[in-house]
Design a protein around this motif. Structure first.
Motif, PDB file in Angstrom:
ATOM      1  N   MET A   1      45.108  25.978  96.548  1.00 30.55           N
ATOM      2  CA  MET A   1      45.986  27.017  96.062  1.00 30.55           C
ATOM      3  C   MET A   1      46.277  26.860  94.576  1.00 30.55           C
ATOM      4  SD  MET A   1      48.829  27.854  98.962  1.00 30.55           S
ATOM      5  CE  MET A   1      49.194  26.190  99.395  1.00 30.55           C
ATOM      6  N   LEU A   2      46.329  25.635  94.107  1.00 28.17           N
ATOM      7  CA  LEU A   2      46.669  25.418  92.697  1.00 28.17           C
ATOM      8  C   LEU A   2      45.564  25.877  91.758  1.00 28.17           C
ATOM      9  CD1 LEU A   2      48.306  21.894  92.893  1.00 28.17           C
ATOM     10  CD2 LEU A   2      49.451  24.066  92.550  1.00 28.17           C
ATOM     11  N   THR A   3      44.342  25.573  92.075  1.00 29.13           N
ATOM     12  CA  THR A   3      43.256  25.902  91.154  1.00 29.13           C
ATOM     13  C   THR A   3      42.793  27.337  91.279  1.00 29.13           C
ATOM     14  OG1 THR A   3      41.632  25.087  92.735  1.00 29.13           O
ATOM     15  CG2 THR A   3      42.429  23.537  91.077  1.00 29.13           C
ATOM     16  N   THR A   4      42.977  27.948  92.429  1.00 26.44           N
ATOM     17  CA  THR A   4      42.517  29.325  92.622  1.00 26.44           C
ATOM     18  C   THR A   4      43.633  30.344  92.481  1.00 26.44           C
ATOM     19  OG1 THR A   4      42.837  29.165  95.012  1.00 26.44           O
ATOM     20  CG2 THR A   4      40.654  28.590  94.142  1.00 26.44           C
ATOM     21  N   LEU A   5      44.855  29.886  92.219  1.00 22.14           N
ATOM     22  CA  LEU A   5      46.032  30.760  92.077  1.00 22.14           C
ATOM     23  C   LEU A   5      46.186  31.688  93.284  1.00 22.14           C
ATOM     24  CD1 LEU A   5      45.852  31.700  88.284  1.00 22.14           C
ATOM     25  CD2 LEU A   5      47.281  29.978  89.375  1.00 22.14           C
ATOM     26  N   SER A   6      46.083  31.112  94.462  1.00 18.18           N
ATOM     27  CA  SER A   6      46.210  31.901  95.689  1.00 18.18           C
ATOM     28  C   SER A   6      47.531  31.581  96.375  1.00 18.18           C
ATOM     29  CB  SER A   6      45.026  31.639  96.617  1.00 18.18           C
ATOM     30  OG  SER A   6      44.934  30.255  96.893  1.00 18.18           O
ATOM     31  N   GLY A   7      48.621  31.975  95.765  1.00 11.10           N
ATOM     32  CA  GLY A   7      49.950  31.733  96.313  1.00 11.10           C
ATOM     33  C   GLY A   7      50.261  32.552  97.533  1.00 11.10           C
ATOM     34  N   ALA A   8      49.442  33.555  97.820  1.00  6.55           N
ATOM     35  CA  ALA A   8      49.668  34.374  99.010  1.00  6.55           C
ATOM     36  C   ALA A   8      49.451  33.568 100.292  1.00  6.55           C
ATOM     37  CB  ALA A   8      48.736  35.583  98.994  1.00  6.55           C
ATOM     38  N   HIS A   9      48.725  32.462 100.210  1.00  3.56           N
ATOM     39  CA  HIS A   9      48.459  31.624 101.381  1.00  3.56           C
ATOM     40  C   HIS A   9      49.552  30.580 101.616  1.00  3.56           C
ATOM     41  CE1 HIS A   9      44.535  33.416 101.603  1.00  3.56           C
ATOM     42  NE2 HIS A   9      44.252  33.017 100.374  1.00  3.56           N
ATOM     43  N   LEU A  10      50.598  30.591 100.804  1.00  3.77           N
ATOM     44  CA  LEU A  10      51.651  29.587 100.904  1.00  3.77           C
ATOM     45  C   LEU A  10      52.381  29.608 102.244  1.00  3.77           C
ATOM     46  CD1 LEU A  10      53.123  27.302  99.439  1.00  3.77           C
ATOM     47  CD2 LEU A  10      54.709  29.015  98.564  1.00  3.77           C
ATOM     48  N   PRO A  11      52.752  30.762 102.817  1.00  5.52           N
ATOM     49  CA  PRO A  11      53.443  30.724 104.117  1.00  5.52           C
ATOM     50  C   PRO A  11      52.614  30.070 105.218  1.00  5.52           C
ATOM     51  CG  PRO A  11      53.709  32.869 103.105  1.00  5.52           C
ATOM     52  CD  PRO A  11      52.733  32.119 102.266  1.00  5.52           C
ATOM     53  N   GLU A  12      51.304  30.310 105.226  1.00  5.44           N
ATOM     54  CA  GLU A  12      50.462  29.673 106.237  1.00  5.44           C
ATOM     55  C   GLU A  12      50.417  28.163 106.031  1.00  5.44           C
ATOM     56  OE1 GLU A  12      48.868  32.161 104.261  1.00  5.44           O
ATOM     57  OE2 GLU A  12      49.369  33.808 105.616  1.00  5.44           O
ATOM     58  N   TRP A  13      50.338  27.731 104.758  1.00  2.91           N
ATOM     59  CA  TRP A  13      50.296  26.301 104.480  1.00  2.91           C
ATOM     60  C   TRP A  13      51.595  25.636 104.889  1.00  2.91           C
ATOM     61  CZ3 TRP A  13      53.053  22.750 101.707  1.00  2.91           C
ATOM     62  CH2 TRP A  13      52.455  21.507 101.564  1.00  2.91           C
ATOM     63  N   THR A  44      50.788  31.963  91.742  1.00  2.62           N
ATOM     64  CA  THR A  44      50.009  33.195  91.612  1.00  2.62           C
ATOM     65  C   THR A  44      49.793  33.638  90.167  1.00  2.62           C
ATOM     66  OG1 THR A  44      52.026  34.476  91.941  1.00  2.62           O
ATOM     67  CG2 THR A  44      50.644  34.110  93.869  1.00  2.62           C
ATOM     68  N   THR A  45      50.678  33.255  89.263  1.00  2.18           N
ATOM     69  CA  THR A  45      50.513  33.685  87.868  1.00  2.18           C
ATOM     70  C   THR A  45      49.726  32.646  87.080  1.00  2.18           C
ATOM     71  OG1 THR A  45      52.584  32.664  87.201  1.00  2.18           O
ATOM     72  CG2 THR A  45      52.674  34.960  87.899  1.00  2.18           C
ATOM     73  N   ASP A  46      49.129  33.072  85.995  1.00  4.29           N
ATOM     74  CA  ASP A  46      48.346  32.148  85.189  1.00  4.29           C
ATOM     75  C   ASP A  46      49.143  31.587  84.012  1.00  4.29           C
ATOM     76  OD1 ASP A  46      48.476  34.528  83.859  1.00  4.29           O
ATOM     77  OD2 ASP A  46      46.365  34.591  83.301  1.00  4.29           O
ATOM     78  N   TRP A  47      50.448  31.777  83.997  1.00  2.12           N
ATOM     79  CA  TRP A  47      51.289  31.214  82.952  1.00  2.12           C
ATOM     80  C   TRP A  47      51.474  29.732  83.205  1.00  2.12           C
ATOM     81  CZ3 TRP A  47      53.150  34.105  78.936  1.00  2.12           C
ATOM     82  CH2 TRP A  47      53.009  35.475  79.061  1.00  2.12           C
ATOM     83  N   ASN A  48      51.499  28.928  82.136  1.00  2.00           N
ATOM     84  CA  ASN A  48      51.795  27.510  82.277  1.00  2.00           C
ATOM     85  C   ASN A  48      52.500  27.010  81.029  1.00  2.00           C
ATOM     86  OD1 ASN A  48      49.910  26.570  80.275  1.00  2.00           O
ATOM     87  ND2 ASN A  48      48.286  26.841  81.756  1.00  2.00           N
ATOM     88  N   SER A  49      53.045  25.820  81.126  1.00  2.00           N
ATOM     89  CA  SER A  49      53.797  25.252  80.008  1.00  2.00           C
ATOM     90  C   SER A  49      53.017  24.141  79.319  1.00  2.00           C
ATOM     91  CB  SER A  49      55.147  24.737  80.503  1.00  2.00           C
ATOM     92  OG  SER A  49      54.941  23.731  81.472  1.00  2.00           O
ATOM     93  N   GLY A  50      51.712  24.179  79.396  1.00  4.32           N
ATOM     94  CA  GLY A  50      50.873  23.149  78.803  1.00  4.32           C
ATOM     95  C   GLY A  50      51.079  22.943  77.318  1.00  4.32           C
TER      96      GLY A  50
END
Length: 82
Positions: A1-13, A44-50
């Motif tokens: 989920m982290l690398t593919t930005l697929s936060g929609a799968h979070l409830p199943e996980w 899900t978003t591609d924003w980061n604080s890097g």
């Protein structure tokens, strides 16, 4: 989920993690419900604080190099000049 930005799968996980009977993972998954909207947005978003983290890390390194040597004025000059 982290690398593919697929936060929609979070409830199943979360459901799978709580059913896994692993104490650390189950409590972590249960804790994600506390701020579910923020966790989903972070996955899900591609924003980061890097860039910000890099700047803070650089300033802390400069501060540690100068520990006990000079005051704030010299630290300020080194941060602004680097």
């Amino acid at each position: 989920m982290l690398t593919t930005l697929s936060g929609a799968h979070l409830p199943e996980w979360i459901a799978e993690a709580t059913d896994a009977d692993l104490p650390g993972i189950s409590s972590f998954a249960a804790g994600l419900h506390g701020d579910f909207a923020a966790v989903t947005a972070g996955l899900t978003t591609d924003w980061n604080s890097g860039p910000v983290e890099g700047a803070v890390n650089r300033i802390k390194m400069l501060k540690r190099q100068m520990f006990g040597r000079a005051g704030f004025a010299l630290l300020r000059k080194r941060v602004l000049l680097s």
